[in-house]
Design an enzyme around this catalytic site. Structure first.
Site, PDB file in Angstrom:
ATOM      1  CD1 TRP A   1     -14.795  -7.025  -6.330  1.00  0.00           C
ATOM      2  CD2 TRP A   1     -14.263  -9.026  -7.184  1.00  0.00           C
ATOM      3  NE1 TRP A   1     -15.923  -7.532  -6.917  1.00  0.00           N
ATOM      4  CE2 TRP A   1     -15.627  -8.767  -7.452  1.00  0.00           C
ATOM      5  CE3 TRP A   1     -13.699 -10.222  -7.621  1.00  0.00           C
ATOM      6  CZ2 TRP A   1     -16.436  -9.658  -8.134  1.00  0.00           C
ATOM      7  CZ3 TRP A   1     -14.514 -11.119  -8.297  1.00  0.00           C
ATOM      8  CH2 TRP A   1     -15.853 -10.838  -8.561  1.00  0.00           C
TER       9      TRP A   1
ATOM     10  CG  ASN B   1      -7.209  -2.088  -6.482  1.00  0.00           C
ATOM     11  OD1 ASN B   1      -6.205  -2.757  -6.250  1.00  0.00           O
ATOM     12  ND2 ASN B   1      -7.637  -1.165  -5.634  1.00  0.00           N
TER      13      ASN B   1
ATOM     14  CG  HIS C   1       0.613   1.993  -9.545  1.00  0.00           C
ATOM     15  ND1 HIS C   1       0.200   1.576  -8.297  1.00  0.00           N
ATOM     16  CD2 HIS C   1      -0.398   2.762 -10.047  1.00  0.00           C
ATOM     17  CE1 HIS C   1      -1.004   2.050  -8.048  1.00  0.00           C
ATOM     18  NE2 HIS C   1      -1.386   2.777  -9.095  1.00  0.00           N
TER      19      HIS C   1
ATOM     20  CG  ASP D   1      -2.025   0.995   1.143  1.00  0.00           C
ATOM     21  OD1 ASP D   1      -2.330   1.461   0.031  1.00  0.00           O
ATOM     22  OD2 ASP D   1      -2.605   1.318   2.206  1.00  0.00           O
TER      23      ASP D   1
END
Length: 261
Positions: free
Chosen positions: A78, A80, A49, A32
């Site tokens: 799920w 996201n 990312h 995270d």
């Protein structure tokens, strides 16, 4: 049937493992903070990312060196799928790039690649890339790297319950056959042992629908470090924290000369 993993590295004598007297067998990580890392630097979220992918490489490399046989990373939930399409597309492209760049490293280090989650929701190109990586590394037996993609702990449990109910309907099993052990065989993670340690970065203190069935007795470690900044030393501190825990699994852990606490 669970796969046998021989975690000991042929080069383990070259790595000082004296500090790791009681290593976890299975480490799970909620990665995270990528977006916040980028925002703090006035960068697009996708750059966070991309920086997070470097942390993945660091943690996989360290896990392999430290003879941790199972590593599971929460890469895409799920939930996201509700993010902006541009960000989702960038994440999918980054995933394909990661597999392409790391497949040879996984083969060289005997790391088996696997995925849990609703892979049928993934783009076809990603789906095919995952199948390729799983097939090519299927004989690797030193470590299992699992990515949770399009994953929901609740959905996994519902899917497992539905599959068991179908087997009852077909007459293969009866309702009385259901046990915790048998139910686990219907989960996506049936080939993995339960995590010993769950690490979450970025300062959030929750499990976010990750491995809900599997973490019943897992030790939890939370750190404020954002995932792209998560270093080998941060990982080492988490493992040292784990080693100080006393895992009783509901038992007292008392010796004959001690009272139960």
């Amino acid at each position: 049937m669970k796969h046998t993993i021989n975690a000991e590295s042929p080069d383990s004598e070259k790595v000082d493992l004296s500090w790791l007297s009681n290593p976890p067998r299975h480490v799970a990580v909620i990665m995270d903070g990528n977006g916040r890392w980028a925002t703090k630097r006035h960068l697009p979220r996708v750059m966070g990312h991309r920086a997070g992918a470097e942390s993945v490489r660091r943690v996989v490399t360290a896990s392999r060196q430290w003879n941790i046989p199972y590593l599971t990373l929460y890469a895409f939930s799920w939930e996201n799928w509700t993010r902006p399409r541009l960000e989702v597309n960038a994440l999918m492209a980054l995933l394909e790039e990661f597999i392409d760049q790391e497949i040879q490293t996984m083969l060289n280090n005997s790391i088996r690649f696997s995925v849990v989650g609703a892979r049928e929701r993934l783009p076809e190109s990603v789906f095919k890339k995952i199948r390729m990586a799983e097939d090519r590394t299927s004989a690797c037996d030193r470590m299992v790297l699992t990515l949770a993609l399009s994953y929901s702990g609740r959905e996994e449990i519902v899917k497992a319950a539905t599959a068991f109910a179908r087997d009852v309907q077909k007459g293969i099993l009866s309702p009385e056959d259901l046990s915790a052990e048998r139910f686990s065989d219907y989960l996506d993670s049936r080939d993995l042992p339960p995590p010993d340690l769950l690490i979450r970065t970025s300062g959030e203190v929750r499990v976010s629908n990750f491995l809900l069935w599997q973490i019943a007795y897992t030790e939890l470690h939370f750190t404020r470090t954002l995932w792209p900044d998560f270093s080998e030393e941060d990982y080492r501190r988490a493992l040292m924290d784990y080693q100080e825990r006393v895992r009783r699994f509901g038992r007292t852990g008392a010796t004959p000369d001690e009272g139960a606490i």
